[in-house]
Design a protein around this motif. Structure first.
Motif, PDB file in Angstrom:
ATOM      1  N   VAL A  99     -46.673  13.062  22.361  1.00  0.00           N
ATOM      2  CA  VAL A  99     -48.825  14.015  22.642  1.00  0.00           C
ATOM      3  C   VAL A  99     -48.221  14.675  21.141  1.00  0.00           C
ATOM      4  CG1 VAL A  99     -48.872  15.985  23.939  1.00  0.00           C
ATOM      5  CG2 VAL A  99     -48.228  14.074  24.666  1.00  0.00           C
ATOM      6  N   GLN A 100     -47.244  14.512  20.105  1.00  0.00           N
ATOM      7  CA  GLN A 100     -47.263  15.459  19.004  1.00  0.00           C
ATOM      8  C   GLN A 100     -47.874  14.626  18.388  1.00  0.00           C
ATOM      9  OE1 GLN A 100     -43.165  17.569  18.121  1.00  0.00           O
ATOM     10  NE2 GLN A 100     -42.425  17.041  19.912  1.00  0.00           N
ATOM     11  N   LYS A 101     -47.321  12.853  18.029  1.00  0.00           N
ATOM     12  CA  LYS A 101     -48.636  11.505  16.740  1.00  0.00           C
ATOM     13  C   LYS A 101     -49.530  11.049  17.673  1.00  0.00           C
ATOM     14  CE  LYS A 101     -45.890   8.522  17.274  1.00  0.00           C
ATOM     15  NZ  LYS A 101     -45.110   7.256  17.526  1.00  0.00           N
ATOM     16  N   SER A 102     -49.941  11.983  18.517  1.00  0.00           N
ATOM     17  CA  SER A 102     -51.464  11.436  19.142  1.00  0.00           C
ATOM     18  C   SER A 102     -52.039  13.173  18.605  1.00  0.00           C
ATOM     19  CB  SER A 102     -51.859  11.347  20.659  1.00  0.00           C
ATOM     20  OG  SER A 102     -50.607  10.468  20.960  1.00  0.00           O
ATOM     21  N   LEU A 103     -51.449  13.658  18.573  1.00  0.00           N
ATOM     22  CA  LEU A 103     -52.066  15.738  17.951  1.00  0.00           C
ATOM     23  C   LEU A 103     -51.314  16.427  16.534  1.00  0.00           C
ATOM     24  CD1 LEU A 103     -51.862  17.497  21.282  1.00  0.00           C
ATOM     25  CD2 LEU A 103     -53.853  16.293  20.455  1.00  0.00           C
ATOM     26  N   ILE A 104     -51.064  15.239  16.030  1.00  0.00           N
ATOM     27  CA  ILE A 104     -50.779  15.159  14.647  1.00  0.00           C
ATOM     28  C   ILE A 104     -51.870  16.318  13.458  1.00  0.00           C
ATOM     29  CG2 ILE A 104     -51.826  12.939  13.997  1.00  0.00           C
ATOM     30  CD1 ILE A 104     -49.476  13.479  11.795  1.00  0.00           C
ATOM     31  N   ASP A 105     -53.277  15.947  14.231  1.00  0.00           N
ATOM     32  CA  ASP A 105     -55.164  16.391  13.309  1.00  0.00           C
ATOM     33  C   ASP A 105     -54.918  17.946  13.917  1.00  0.00           C
ATOM     34  OD1 ASP A 105     -54.771  14.164  11.313  1.00  0.00           O
ATOM     35  OD2 ASP A 105     -56.347  13.603  12.991  1.00  0.00           O
ATOM     36  N   PHE A 106     -53.474  18.738  14.522  1.00  0.00           N
ATOM     37  CA  PHE A 106     -53.755  20.121  15.242  1.00  0.00           C
ATOM     38  C   PHE A 106     -52.363  20.942  15.182  1.00  0.00           C
ATOM     39  CE2 PHE A 106     -56.296  16.923  17.375  1.00  0.00           C
ATOM     40  CZ  PHE A 106     -57.873  17.732  17.805  1.00  0.00           C
ATOM     41  N   PRO A 107     -52.019  21.130  13.940  1.00  0.00           N
ATOM     42  CA  PRO A 107     -50.742  20.957  13.704  1.00  0.00           C
ATOM     43  C   PRO A 107     -50.386  22.661  13.900  1.00  0.00           C
ATOM     44  CG  PRO A 107     -52.482  21.877  11.968  1.00  0.00           C
ATOM     45  CD  PRO A 107     -53.004  21.255  13.205  1.00  0.00           C
ATOM     46  N   LYS A 108     -51.772  22.952  14.636  1.00  0.00           N
ATOM     47  CA  LYS A 108     -50.931  24.428  15.195  1.00  0.00           C
ATOM     48  C   LYS A 108     -50.513  24.462  16.872  1.00  0.00           C
ATOM     49  CE  LYS A 108     -54.952  27.722  12.740  1.00  0.00           C
ATOM     50  NZ  LYS A 108     -56.066  28.185  12.875  1.00  0.00           N
ATOM     51  N   VAL A 109     -50.498  23.095  17.165  1.00  0.00           N
ATOM     52  CA  VAL A 109     -50.467  22.602  18.022  1.00  0.00           C
ATOM     53  C   VAL A 109     -49.079  23.111  19.224  1.00  0.00           C
ATOM     54  CG1 VAL A 109     -50.302  21.382  21.037  1.00  0.00           C
ATOM     55  CG2 VAL A 109     -52.967  22.088  19.361  1.00  0.00           C
ATOM     56  N   LYS A 110     -48.604  23.644  19.921  1.00  0.00           N
ATOM     57  CA  LYS A 110     -46.787  23.462  19.936  1.00  0.00           C
ATOM     58  C   LYS A 110     -46.616  23.505  21.684  1.00  0.00           C
ATOM     59  CE  LYS A 110     -42.827  26.537  20.061  1.00  0.00           C
ATOM     60  NZ  LYS A 110     -42.282  27.709  20.455  1.00  0.00           N
ATOM     61  N   VAL A 111     -45.561  21.977  21.807  1.00  0.00           N
ATOM     62  CA  VAL A 111     -45.619  21.331  22.257  1.00  0.00           C
ATOM     63  C   VAL A 111     -44.675  22.341  23.246  1.00  0.00           C
ATOM     64  CG1 VAL A 111     -45.138  18.826  24.006  1.00  0.00           C
ATOM     65  CG2 VAL A 111     -46.369  19.351  21.746  1.00  0.00           C
ATOM     66  N   ILE A 112     -44.009  22.112  24.788  1.00  0.00           N
ATOM     67  CA  ILE A 112     -43.040  22.675  25.105  1.00  0.00           C
ATOM     68  C   ILE A 112     -42.899  22.076  26.151  1.00  0.00           C
ATOM     69  CG2 ILE A 112     -42.110  25.135  26.676  1.00  0.00           C
ATOM     70  CD1 ILE A 112     -43.876  27.050  25.078  1.00  0.00           C
ATOM     71  N   ALA A 113     -41.595  21.055  26.243  1.00  0.00           N
ATOM     72  CA  ALA A 113     -42.128  20.213  27.803  1.00  0.00           C
ATOM     73  C   ALA A 113     -40.705  20.796  28.435  1.00  0.00           C
ATOM     74  CB  ALA A 113     -41.733  18.881  27.142  1.00  0.00           C
ATOM     75  N   GLU A 114     -41.376  21.198  29.575  1.00  0.00           N
ATOM     76  CA  GLU A 114     -40.097  20.950  30.475  1.00  0.00           C
ATOM     77  C   GLU A 114     -39.988  20.502  31.354  1.00  0.00           C
ATOM     78  OE1 GLU A 114     -42.026  25.290  31.788  1.00  0.00           O
ATOM     79  OE2 GLU A 114     -41.586  26.252  30.007  1.00  0.00           O
ATOM     80  N   ARG A 115     -38.863  20.745  32.149  1.00  0.00           N
ATOM     81  CA  ARG A 115     -37.883  19.541  32.818  1.00  0.00           C
ATOM     82  C   ARG A 115     -39.826  18.637  34.645  1.00  0.00           C
ATOM     83  NH1 ARG A 115     -34.009  16.797  35.334  1.00  0.00           N
ATOM     84  NH2 ARG A 115     -34.510  16.798  37.807  1.00  0.00           N
ATOM     85  N   ASP A 116     -40.782  20.302  34.988  1.00  0.00           N
ATOM     86  CA  ASP A 116     -41.766  19.806  35.484  1.00  0.00           C
ATOM     87  C   ASP A 116     -42.808  19.780  35.920  1.00  0.00           C
ATOM     88  OD1 ASP A 116     -41.307  22.715  34.939  1.00  0.00           O
ATOM     89  OD2 ASP A 116     -42.365  23.386  37.297  1.00  0.00           O
ATOM     90  N   ARG A 117     -43.057  20.388  34.092  1.00  0.00           N
ATOM     91  CA  ARG A 117     -44.032  20.126  33.081  1.00  0.00           C
ATOM     92  C   ARG A 117     -44.085  20.348  32.142  1.00  0.00           C
ATOM     93  NH1 ARG A 117     -47.899  23.551  36.955  1.00  0.00           N
ATOM     94  NH2 ARG A 117     -46.757  22.173  38.881  1.00  0.00           N
ATOM     95  N   MET A 118     -45.481  20.200  31.621  1.00  0.00           N
ATOM     96  CA  MET A 118     -45.015  19.801  29.716  1.00  0.00           C
ATOM     97  C   MET A 118     -46.495  21.301  29.398  1.00  0.00           C
ATOM     98  SD  MET A 118     -45.736  16.902  26.889  1.00  0.00           S
ATOM     99  CE  MET A 118     -44.081  16.668  26.993  1.00  0.00           C
ATOM    100  N   HIS A 119     -46.033  22.075  28.657  1.00  0.00           N
ATOM    101  CA  HIS A 119     -47.291  23.275  28.100  1.00  0.00           C
ATOM    102  C   HIS A 119     -47.075  22.839  26.851  1.00  0.00           C
ATOM    103  CE1 HIS A 119     -46.310  25.395  31.919  1.00  0.00           C
ATOM    104  NE2 HIS A 119     -45.516  25.250  31.388  1.00  0.00           N
ATOM    105  N   LEU A 120     -48.949  22.868  26.662  1.00  0.00           N
ATOM    106  CA  LEU A 120     -49.520  23.261  25.236  1.00  0.00           C
ATOM    107  C   LEU A 120     -50.246  24.144  24.770  1.00  0.00           C
ATOM    108  CD1 LEU A 120     -51.270  19.085  24.605  1.00  0.00           C
ATOM    109  CD2 LEU A 120     -48.759  19.559  25.191  1.00  0.00           C
ATOM    110  N   LEU A 121     -49.238  24.460  23.869  1.00  0.00           N
ATOM    111  CA  LEU A 121     -50.548  25.528  23.280  1.00  0.00           C
ATOM    112  C   LEU A 121     -50.882  26.253  21.970  1.00  0.00           C
ATOM    113  CD1 LEU A 121     -46.393  28.575  22.809  1.00  0.00           C
ATOM    114  CD2 LEU A 121     -47.507  27.066  25.175  1.00  0.00           C
ATOM    115  N   LEU A 122     -52.378  26.335  22.641  1.00  0.00           N
ATOM    116  CA  LEU A 122     -52.972  25.411  21.680  1.00  0.00           C
ATOM    117  C   LEU A 122     -53.427  26.377  19.920  1.00  0.00           C
ATOM    118  CD1 LEU A 122     -55.775  24.757  23.830  1.00  0.00           C
ATOM    119  CD2 LEU A 122     -54.005  23.069  23.374  1.00  0.00           C
ATOM    120  N   ASN A 123     -52.972  27.903  20.360  1.00  0.00           N
ATOM    121  CA  ASN A 123     -52.938  28.749  19.122  1.00  0.00           C
ATOM    122  C   ASN A 123     -54.242  28.642  18.794  1.00  0.00           C
ATOM    123  OD1 ASN A 123     -50.124  29.708  19.664  1.00  0.00           O
ATOM    124  ND2 ASN A 123     -49.333  27.994  18.671  1.00  0.00           N
TER     125      ASN A 123
END
Length: 400
Positions: free
Chosen positions: A31-55
């Motif tokens: 996900v981080q590689k695919s969103l390399i052009d969106f540097p403000k996005v923070k990826v939080i990968a938890e056990r049950d799901r993943m959250h992308l903070l768009l900032n």
């Protein structure tokens, strides 16, 4: 609508037991590689799901990219607000005012991981349902299959509201199954084969055979463009151009015409296997479809496969041509594939290739060739580049 987060659900990854964290970490990296052009996005990968903070990043640009990442089952763009009943009510009303046209049914679906929140799920469902009826008195609630399902999650860090459930690509994160070498021609079949291999978690590197001056720069660029079409599913693909002119000229000079294709494919397979060893790959992937051309009969496959013990994965082997074309159209490789730039297989194709080559004859014809020398010279002149969806490929051949 101004979203603050995208919530990702894993699907098949949830069945992985003790290996689950490995799969989730790989998905997070992809996900981080695919969103390399969106540097403000923070990826939080938890056990049950993943959250992308768009900032502040634009969700409209990010959502289409997420639909192509293997390992994502579904995802929902969300709005995060503070855990205050009045704020949550106002946000729910604002969402409905934007999407309700006067005809849809609705329901509220609440989940609560913060059990200290002032209302439980049933109470919050009722509170928000009443808030929607306050602004739309004629709206109808429907518990099963509503037109609008407004989802609310109460978590420790805030309240999240969403109404969309967007389908992802499914499958497994690319890289979780290991690396494979994709024999990428300029045709319809091999890009589709690469797509299916990636869907099952295989990290592919594209191996393309070029025979200049018989094949053109346009033909080579076409293969790179096909590889680029596959990059949204993984972020980037390593592309390896294999010089093949000498080998094809020698085959044409010393081998009977009917066996040109058989021995050509054997040489391609030998080289791909040598590259696989060099690049620490596990398998070879190709676009062979059973019975489609002379080199793809069972008899030809047996004769060609004899040169390696490496597993060869053929994702489209049992598909008919129309099925392959439909998938090529879906992944947007079809129009590129039918561009009239011939590759080395078509340029040196014999008029009457053997569909049932005799296995005992092939080694006799190959004795006329300097196989080890030709492979060594070809391997010494490989051209490596990395191709990504967002930038022009970088040539690394001088560094190797």
């Amino acid at each position: 609508m101004k979203y603050t987060e995208i919530m990702i659900r894993y699907g098949e990854l949830s069945t992985k037991g003790k290996n689950r964290r490995t799969f989730i970490n790989r998905l997070s990296l992809n996900v981080q590689k695919s969103l390399i052009d969106f540097p403000k996005v923070k990826v939080i990968a938890e056990r049950d799901r993943m959250h992308l903070l768009l900032n502040g990043e634009d969700s409209d640009e990010i959502i289409p990219l997420l639909t192509k990442i293997f390992g994502i089952q579904t995802f929902s763009p969300s709005i995060r607000v503070e855990k205050d009943i009045e704020v949550i009510k106002q946000t729910a009303q604002a969402i409905m005012q934007e999407i309700y046209t006067g005809k849809e049914t609705f329901r509220i679906s609440t989940k609560r991981s913060d059990h200290d929140f002032i209302q439980d799920t049933n109470e919050l469902n009722l509170t928000l349902g009443n808030a929607i009826v306050d602004i739309f008195p004629d709206i109808k609630a429907q518990m099963k299959q509503p037109d609008i399902n407004l989802r609310v999650e109460i978590r420790v860090e805030g309240a999240y509201l969403s109404y969309e459930m967007i389908q992802g690509a499914g499958g497994l994160p690319v890289g979780t199954a290991g690396k494979g070498m994709l024999m990428l021609s300029g045709g319809i079949d091999s890009p589709v084969a690469g797509y299916f291999a990636m869907k099952r978690g295989v990290e592919i590197e594209a191996v393309h055979f070029a025979s200049p001056p018989y094949t053109s720069e346009q033909s080579l660029q076409k293969a790179k463009d096909l590889a680029k079409k596959l990059t949204p599913y993984v972020g980037s693909i390593h592309f390896i151009e294999v010089p093949f002119t000498e080998i094809q000229e020698e085959i044409k000079k010393h081998v009977p015409q009917g066996y040109w294709m058989t021995i050509t494919r054997r040489m391609m397979l030998r080289l791909t296997d040598a590259i696989r060893q060099q690049r620490k790959g596990l398998i070879i992937v190709n676009g062979e479809s059973l019975g489609q051309v002379a080199s793809q009969t069972l008899q030809s496959m047996v004769a060609i496969n004899e040169v390696t013990n490496t597993p060869i994965i053929r994702p489209v082997a049992t598909m008919d041509k129309l099925e392959i074309i439909q998938m090529a159209e879906k992944i947007d490789t079809f129009e590129l594939s039918i561009q009239p730039f011939e590759d080395c297989c078509t340029i040196f194709a014999p008029p009457q290739p053997k569909t049932r080559p005799k296995l005992e004859k092939v080694p006799k014809y190959e004795q006329r060739l300097d196989i080890e020398g030709m492979i060594a010279r070809s391997m010494a002149n490989l051209v490596h580049s990395d191709i990504s969806a967002s930038q022009v490929e970088e040539d690394f051949s001088d560094l190797l």
